[in-house]
Design an enzyme around this catalytic site. Structure first.
Site, PDB file in Angstrom:
ATOM      1  N   GLY A  47       0.953  -1.293  -0.016  1.00  0.00           N
ATOM      2  CA  GLY A  47      -0.111   0.055   0.153  1.00  0.00           C
ATOM      3  C   GLY A  47       0.970   1.189  -0.059  1.00  0.00           C
ATOM      4  N   GLN A  52       2.849  10.008   1.228  1.00  0.00           N
ATOM      5  CA  GLN A  52       4.218   9.298   1.075  1.00  0.00           C
ATOM      6  C   GLN A  52       4.930   9.822  -0.210  1.00  0.00           C
ATOM      7  OE1 GLN A  52       2.508   5.082   2.258  1.00  0.00           O
ATOM      8  NE2 GLN A  52       4.725   5.172   2.959  1.00  0.00           N
ATOM      9  N   CYS A  99       7.042  -0.153   6.287  1.00  0.00           N
ATOM     10  CA  CYS A  99       6.623   0.845   5.525  1.00  0.00           C
ATOM     11  C   CYS A  99       7.541   1.486   4.609  1.00  0.00           C
ATOM     12  CB  CYS A  99       6.084   2.044   6.804  1.00  0.00           C
ATOM     13  SG  CYS A  99       5.571   3.626   5.876  1.00  0.00           S
ATOM     14  N   LEU A 100       6.762   1.997   3.688  1.00  0.00           N
ATOM     15  CA  LEU A 100       8.020   2.288   2.246  1.00  0.00           C
ATOM     16  C   LEU A 100       8.608   3.650   2.706  1.00  0.00           C
ATOM     17  CD1 LEU A 100       5.756   1.765  -0.803  1.00  0.00           C
ATOM     18  CD2 LEU A 100       7.543   0.280   0.082  1.00  0.00           C
ATOM     19  N   HIS A 141      -3.043   1.245   8.489  1.00  0.00           N
ATOM     20  CA  HIS A 141      -1.718   1.687   8.298  1.00  0.00           C
ATOM     21  C   HIS A 141      -1.797   2.667   7.453  1.00  0.00           C
ATOM     22  CE1 HIS A 141       2.851   1.087   7.741  1.00  0.00           C
ATOM     23  NE2 HIS A 141       2.426   1.897   6.794  1.00  0.00           N
ATOM     24  N   GLU A 142      -2.524   2.393   6.253  1.00  0.00           N
ATOM     25  CA  GLU A 142      -2.509   3.450   5.167  1.00  0.00           C
ATOM     26  C   GLU A 142      -3.241   4.665   5.616  1.00  0.00           C
ATOM     27  OE1 GLU A 142      -0.604   3.148   2.932  1.00  0.00           O
ATOM     28  OE2 GLU A 142       0.234   1.262   3.170  1.00  0.00           O
ATOM     29  N   HIS A 145      -1.733   7.344   7.680  1.00  0.00           N
ATOM     30  CA  HIS A 145      -0.836   8.308   6.994  1.00  0.00           C
ATOM     31  C   HIS A 145      -1.678   9.283   6.574  1.00  0.00           C
ATOM     32  CE1 HIS A 145       2.973   6.363   5.981  1.00  0.00           C
ATOM     33  NE2 HIS A 145       2.647   5.082   5.802  1.00  0.00           N
TER      34      HIS A 145
HETATM   35 NI    NI Z   1       3.497   3.497   5.520  1.00  0.00          NI
END
Ligand code: NI
Length: 178
Positions: A47, A52, A99-100, A141-142, A145
């Site tokens: 995701g 991000q 997480c990216l 999680h998303e 953000h």
């Molecule tokens: Ni993340």
């Protein structure tokens, strides 16, 4: 399509509450969606949220990890715009997530087992449903953000964070208490 640069933790764009998307149909948003999908795929994430990629907007894309067959992972990702998320029940499940925007690390994060999501798809049509388990985790999680929350803020204990290479060792070490 363009690969986008992914903001790394410490950048303020990851810490603020994102703004609603007001014109889903416009080229800017449609292009951003395509670019986010490509960027997520290239980076090997499940995701990615707009903050991000330095766009403080309430939208994210997620892989369809809810679908049963492995081949379904190749299905088009779900795009959710201006979402709301209701946490269902009291059941919590702990699982490691990454997480990216926090490269090379994983953390053991307690999340609600089930959620209900509501929002718009990329055509501006209403989109809603319930999610369980890992898909529910990804959505939480998303969604975080969009409110400027990164997963380390959800850890029960900072010692529940590990370098990628040490996740298994930490998991084994913590097993009796999980
Ligand atoms: Ni993340």
């Amino acid at each position: 399509m363009t690969l986008l640069k992914i903001a790394q933790f410490g950048h303020p764009v990851l810490l603020r509450r994102a703004d609603p998307v007001d014109n889903v149909a416009c080229d800017t948003i449609q292009t951003l969606i395509d670019d986010m999908i490509e960027t997520m795929m290239e980076a090997g994430g499940v995701g990615i949220a707009a903050p991000q990629v330095y766009r403080s907007l309430r939208m994210f894309v997620v892989k369809r990890v809810d679908l049963a067959e492995d081949s379904d992972l190749d299905s088009p990702p779900m795009v959710l715009i201006n979402p709301t998320l209701d946490l269902l029940g009291d059941d919590m499940v702990s699982g490691f997530e990454g997480c990216l925007s926090i490269k090379g690390m994983r953390g053991l994060v307690p999340r609600r087992q089930a959620v209900r999501y509501e929002g718009m798809d990329r055509n501006g049509e209403p989109l809603s449903g319930e999610a369980q388990g890992f898909f529910a985790r990804v959505l939480q999680h998303e969604y975080d953000h969009l409110d400027g929350i990164l997963y380390p803020a959800r850890l029960r204990d900072w010692r529940h964070m590990a370098a990628d290479a040490e996740v298994q060792r930490l998991s084994d070490y913590l097993q009796p208490t999980q």
